[in-house]
Motif scaffolding. Sequence first.
Motif, mmCIF file in Angstrom:
data_model
loop_
_atom_site.group_PDB
_atom_site.id
_atom_site.type_symbol
_atom_site.label_atom_id
_atom_site.label_comp_id
_atom_site.label_asym_id
_atom_site.label_seq_id
_atom_site.Cartn_x
_atom_site.Cartn_y
_atom_site.Cartn_z
ATOM 1 N N CYS A 74 0.802 -1.227 0.000
ATOM 2 C CA CYS A 74 0.000 0.000 0.000
ATOM 3 C C CYS A 74 0.835 1.278 0.000
ATOM 4 C CB CYS A 74 -0.990 0.002 1.152
ATOM 5 S SG CYS A 74 -0.257 0.276 2.752
ATOM 6 N N CYS A 75 2.143 1.175 0.151
ATOM 7 C CA CYS A 75 2.977 2.391 0.204
ATOM 8 C C CYS A 75 3.054 3.043 -1.179
ATOM 9 C CB CYS A 75 4.382 2.058 0.693
ATOM 10 S SG CYS A 75 5.458 3.524 0.680
ATOM 11 N N PRO A 76 2.583 4.283 -1.323
ATOM 12 C CA PRO A 76 2.549 4.916 -2.651
ATOM 13 C C PRO A 76 3.928 5.308 -3.180
ATOM 14 C CG PRO A 76 1.790 6.466 -0.975
ATOM 15 C CD PRO A 76 1.979 5.138 -0.284
ATOM 16 N N VAL A 77 4.936 5.364 -2.315
ATOM 17 C CA VAL A 77 6.279 5.750 -2.789
ATOM 18 C C VAL A 77 7.297 4.611 -2.650
ATOM 19 C CG1 VAL A 77 5.922 8.229 -2.442
ATOM 20 C CG2 VAL A 77 6.878 6.856 -0.566
ATOM 21 N N ASP A 78 6.842 3.405 -2.304
ATOM 22 C CA ASP A 78 7.714 2.231 -2.243
ATOM 23 C C ASP A 78 8.939 2.460 -1.342
ATOM 24 O OD1 ASP A 78 8.464 -0.394 -2.914
ATOM 25 O OD2 ASP A 78 9.624 0.248 -4.656
ATOM 26 N N CYS A 79 8.665 3.030 -0.155
ATOM 27 C CA CYS A 79 9.789 3.358 0.741
ATOM 28 C C CYS A 79 9.969 2.340 1.865
ATOM 29 C CB CYS A 79 9.624 4.751 1.327
ATOM 30 S SG CYS A 79 8.352 4.881 2.595
ATOM 31 N N ILE A 80 9.298 1.169 1.755
ATOM 32 C CA ILE A 80 9.414 0.154 2.808
ATOM 33 C C ILE A 80 10.277 -0.999 2.279
ATOM 34 C CG2 ILE A 80 8.189 -1.330 4.420
ATOM 35 C CD1 ILE A 80 5.749 0.526 4.128
ATOM 36 N N TYR A 81 11.446 -1.159 2.910
ATOM 37 C CA TYR A 81 12.484 -2.074 2.424
ATOM 38 C C TYR A 81 12.549 -3.320 3.294
ATOM 39 C CZ TYR A 81 14.258 1.864 -0.382
ATOM 40 O OH TYR A 81 14.391 2.890 -1.275
ATOM 41 N N GLU A 82 12.900 -4.431 2.686
ATOM 42 C CA GLU A 82 12.913 -5.702 3.409
ATOM 43 C C GLU A 82 14.311 -6.123 3.825
ATOM 44 O OE1 GLU A 82 10.589 -8.781 1.606
ATOM 45 O OE2 GLU A 82 11.383 -10.334 2.943
ATOM 46 N N GLY B 214 21.590 3.099 1.151
ATOM 47 C CA GLY B 214 21.503 4.525 0.831
ATOM 48 C C GLY B 214 20.072 4.924 0.553
ATOM 49 N N SER B 215 19.869 5.798 -0.427
ATOM 50 C CA SER B 215 18.530 6.262 -0.769
ATOM 51 C C SER B 215 18.270 6.094 -2.258
ATOM 52 C CB SER B 215 18.375 7.735 -0.364
ATOM 53 O OG SER B 215 17.034 8.147 -0.559
ATOM 54 N N PRO B 216 17.968 4.850 -2.682
ATOM 55 C CA PRO B 216 17.797 4.587 -4.117
ATOM 56 C C PRO B 216 16.479 5.084 -4.693
ATOM 57 C CG PRO B 216 17.435 2.576 -2.864
ATOM 58 C CD PRO B 216 17.842 3.643 -1.871
ATOM 59 N N GLY B 217 15.536 5.482 -3.824
ATOM 60 C CA GLY B 217 14.271 6.012 -4.340
ATOM 61 C C GLY B 217 13.215 4.962 -4.572
ATOM 62 N N GLY B 218 13.355 3.807 -3.963
ATOM 63 C CA GLY B 218 12.315 2.786 -4.077
ATOM 64 C C GLY B 218 12.860 1.408 -3.749
ATOM 65 N N ALA B 219 12.104 0.660 -2.940
ATOM 66 C CA ALA B 219 12.562 -0.658 -2.502
ATOM 67 C C ALA B 219 12.656 -1.645 -3.663
ATOM 68 C CB ALA B 219 11.614 -1.203 -1.431
ATOM 69 N N ASP B 220 11.854 -1.415 -4.678
ATOM 70 C CA ASP B 220 11.845 -2.316 -5.824
ATOM 71 C C ASP B 220 13.194 -2.340 -6.554
ATOM 72 O OD1 ASP B 220 10.035 -4.152 -6.835
ATOM 73 O OD2 ASP B 220 9.705 -2.952 -8.655
ATOM 74 N N TYR B 221 13.959 -1.249 -6.437
ATOM 75 C CA TYR B 221 15.273 -1.203 -7.082
ATOM 76 C C TYR B 221 16.272 -2.122 -6.380
ATOM 77 C CZ TYR B 221 13.663 3.011 -9.487
ATOM 78 O OH TYR B 221 12.967 3.906 -10.262
ATOM 79 N N VAL B 222 15.967 -2.478 -5.131
ATOM 80 C CA VAL B 222 16.924 -3.193 -4.289
ATOM 81 C C VAL B 222 16.509 -4.645 -4.057
ATOM 82 C CG1 VAL B 222 18.057 -3.216 -2.040
ATOM 83 C CG2 VAL B 222 17.454 -1.027 -3.100
ATOM 84 N N GLY B 223 15.224 -4.839 -3.786
ATOM 85 C CA GLY B 223 14.746 -6.166 -3.405
ATOM 86 C C GLY B 223 15.122 -6.487 -1.970
ATOM 87 N N PRO B 224 14.744 -7.664 -1.479
ATOM 88 C CA PRO B 224 15.050 -8.024 -0.093
ATOM 89 C C PRO B 224 16.556 -8.186 0.103
ATOM 90 C CG PRO B 224 13.405 -9.512 -1.061
ATOM 91 C CD PRO B 224 13.970 -8.693 -2.176
ATOM 92 N N VAL B 225 17.030 -7.788 1.280
ATOM 93 C CA VAL B 225 18.430 -8.049 1.638
ATOM 94 C C VAL B 225 18.446 -8.919 2.898
ATOM 95 C CG1 VAL B 225 19.293 -5.933 0.569
ATOM 96 C CG2 VAL B 225 18.677 -5.908 2.995
ATOM 97 N N ALA B 226 19.548 -9.603 3.117
ATOM 98 C CA ALA B 226 19.604 -10.574 4.222
ATOM 99 C C ALA B 226 19.968 -9.938 5.556
ATOM 100 C CB ALA B 226 20.605 -11.670 3.885
ATOM 101 N N CYS B 227 20.545 -8.741 5.518
ATOM 102 C CA CYS B 227 21.068 -8.183 6.770
ATOM 103 C C CYS B 227 19.997 -7.432 7.554
ATOM 104 C CB CYS B 227 22.261 -7.273 6.498
ATOM 105 S SG CYS B 227 21.845 -5.734 5.689
ATOM 106 N N ASP B 228 20.335 -7.167 8.823
ATOM 107 C CA ASP B 228 19.464 -6.392 9.704
ATOM 108 C C ASP B 228 20.293 -5.419 10.525
ATOM 109 O OD1 ASP B 228 16.581 -7.181 9.640
ATOM 110 O OD2 ASP B 228 17.447 -9.184 9.895
ATOM 111 N N HIS B 229 19.623 -4.407 11.048
ATOM 112 C CA HIS B 229 20.257 -3.527 12.038
ATOM 113 C C HIS B 229 20.638 -4.381 13.257
ATOM 114 C CE1 HIS B 229 20.658 -0.453 15.124
ATOM 115 N NE2 HIS B 229 20.817 0.414 14.137
#
Length: 112
Positions: free
Chosen positions: A21-29, A85-100
Amino acid sequence: MMAYVIASGCIDIKDRACVKCCPVDCIYEGGRTLYIHPDECISCGICVSVCPTEAIHADNELPEAEAAFAAVNREFFGPTVSGIGSPGGADYVGPVACDHPVVSAYPTALPV
Ligand code: F3S
């Protein structure tokens, strides 16, 4: 600027309703949780109501016990954690394995 923050309720759940539902795709996995990009979030608040665990809060309304998660969401994107960084959308990155590190150290829920 105000942003929304994903707190501990998402850890090991990752329902992902918020992503759709995020209109700007700013939620990353990440590995165990999702993270909201604080510089890409437009603070619309649509994600808050769809999260089944009520994990999402405005950064100025975080419950006291979840206060660390504002920094967790921000630092996840920095060079010492994911380096996304700030790629402008989670779709450009996809899920990553690491966590804070705060999330990595979070106790795993016991199986029920
Ligand atoms: Fe996590 Fe809730 Fe989104 S569980 S993936 S913050 S809908």
